[in-house]
Write a protein that holds these residues in place. Structure first.
Motif, PDB file in Angstrom:
ATOM      1  N   UNK A 187      38.760 -33.693   5.594  1.00  0.00           N
ATOM      2  CA  UNK A 187      37.532 -35.128   4.924  1.00  0.00           C
ATOM      3  C   UNK A 187      38.448 -35.990   4.111  1.00  0.00           C
ATOM      4  N   UNK A 188      38.923 -35.432   3.531  1.00  0.00           N
ATOM      5  CA  UNK A 188      40.272 -36.082   2.061  1.00  0.00           C
ATOM      6  C   UNK A 188      41.559 -36.711   3.098  1.00  0.00           C
ATOM      7  N   UNK A 189      41.946 -35.751   4.270  1.00  0.00           N
ATOM      8  CA  UNK A 189      42.885 -36.821   4.949  1.00  0.00           C
ATOM      9  C   UNK A 189      42.229 -37.962   5.554  1.00  0.00           C
ATOM     10  N   UNK A 190      40.763 -37.477   6.031  1.00  0.00           N
ATOM     11  CA  UNK A 190      40.183 -39.210   6.817  1.00  0.00           C
ATOM     12  C   UNK A 190      39.930 -40.030   5.613  1.00  0.00           C
ATOM     13  N   UNK A 191      39.918 -39.978   4.663  1.00  0.00           N
ATOM     14  CA  UNK A 191      38.664 -40.297   3.534  1.00  0.00           C
ATOM     15  C   UNK A 191      40.571 -41.522   3.117  1.00  0.00           C
ATOM     16  N   UNK A 192      41.533 -40.845   3.325  1.00  0.00           N
ATOM     17  CA  UNK A 192      43.394 -41.197   3.008  1.00  0.00           C
ATOM     18  C   UNK A 192      43.812 -42.591   3.596  1.00  0.00           C
TER      19      UNK A 192
END
Length: 312
Positions: A25-30
């Motif tokens: 989810x963090x990679x996606x948000x990046x």
């Protein structure tokens, strides 16, 4: 010497294991997915216009995926470079590099991987012109906008809009193998749309930008100047949408949408201008949200106009 223990300021303290789901989810948000969504909305109608019908669906899918990779890489690099700013601003304080869900190394590797993948993907599955345009937009956004313009000039978002307008050139090149006058008109529309779209947002977060020492126009100029510039650009983008009618031989659906939508947008900008003469703007974000609807309606009209006309 007394034992000094650093207290982590991030929401994910050092040593805390992040789950696979949270990491993904963090990679996606990046990648700033909401920004990518708007870019893709402009790409598909452009491809339909270039084809004068429905393009090959595999080509559409390959172009949209490659474009998403490229934009995601640019946005990830932006987050990596601007972590110091993001820590200060309330709007960006929950981004993955600020919270500690991702390390700088992870973000940098991800940015490079996605960027390289986008160039190869578009080159092999679409064509090398689309790939080169995508690469140029990525490099411009990271090296020129993020590293140079953003922290040095109030015209940062004006020139930064060139990167946001590149997807229409990519989409056109994907279908035709070239970039024609109609593609450049669509590029101009998005380029001119970007300042009146983004400046209302920067008005709302003016104090954040000021604390971060980012010279957005509302930070370095008074409100009267800001709303004046917004109104000028609203008129400019309105006129630019009408250029597409003769250049691309657009029909009634697009023509009515462009005219009505532009009048709507200009009237809203004028109301903001009138309000700004008093020095304060109560709800600047209204124009921000309206600008999203305006651009979406415009490009949806491009696609519908083409598809309706080929049936006649």
């Amino acid at each position: 010497m007394a034992n000094q223990t650093k207290t982590p300021t991030q929401s994910n303290p050092i040593g805390t294991r992040v789950s696979f789901g949270a990491k993904a989810k963090a990679y996606f948000a990046l990648t700033k997915p909401r920004v990518i969504e708007l870019l893709l909305i402009t790409t598909l109608p452009t491809m339909i216009l270039a084809q004068r019908g429905i393009p090959d669906l595999w080509l559409v899918l390959a172009t949209l995926i490659g474009g998403a990779f490229s934009a995601g890489s640019a946005n990830a690099f932006n987050c990596f470079i601007d972590t110091d700013i993001d820590k200060i601003m309330g709007r960006t304080k929950n981004r993955p590099l600020v919270t500690g869900q991702l390390s700088p190394r992870e973000a940098l590797v991800f940015s490079w991987t996605l960027g390289v993948a986008s160039v190869i993907w578009l080159g092999l599955l679409v064509n090398w012109l689309a790939s080169l345009i995508s690469l140029a937009a990525l490099l411009f956004y990271v090296l020129i906008y993020t590293l140079v313009l953003k922290r040095r000039t109030p015209q940062n978002i004006v020139w930064g809009g060139a990167a946001g307008a590149a997807p229409v050139l990519i989409g056109w090149a994907a279908v035709t193998g070239e970039v024609s006058a109609a593609a450049w008109v669509l590029f101009l529309v998005i380029f001119l749309w970007t300042p009146p779209h983004y400046w209302p947002l920067s008005v709302k977060y003016k104090n954040d930008y000021a604390m971060a020492k980012v010279p957005m126009l509302p930070v370095v100029r008074n409100t009267k100047t800001v709303v004046q510039q917004i109104l000028i650009y609203a008129w400019a983008v309105g006129f630019s949408t009408l250029l597409l009618i003769p250049v691309a031989q657009m029909g009634l659906i697009y023509s009515v949408t462009a005219l009505a939508g532009s009048v709507w947008f200009i009237v809203a900008a004028y109301r903001l201008y009138k309000e700004g003469q008093n020095g304060e703007l109560a709800k600047p974000m209204n124009l921000f949200h309206l600008s999203n609807l305006y651009l979406t309606a415009l490009f949806v009209a491009v696609a519908i106009d083409v598809l309706v006309n080929i049936q006649l």
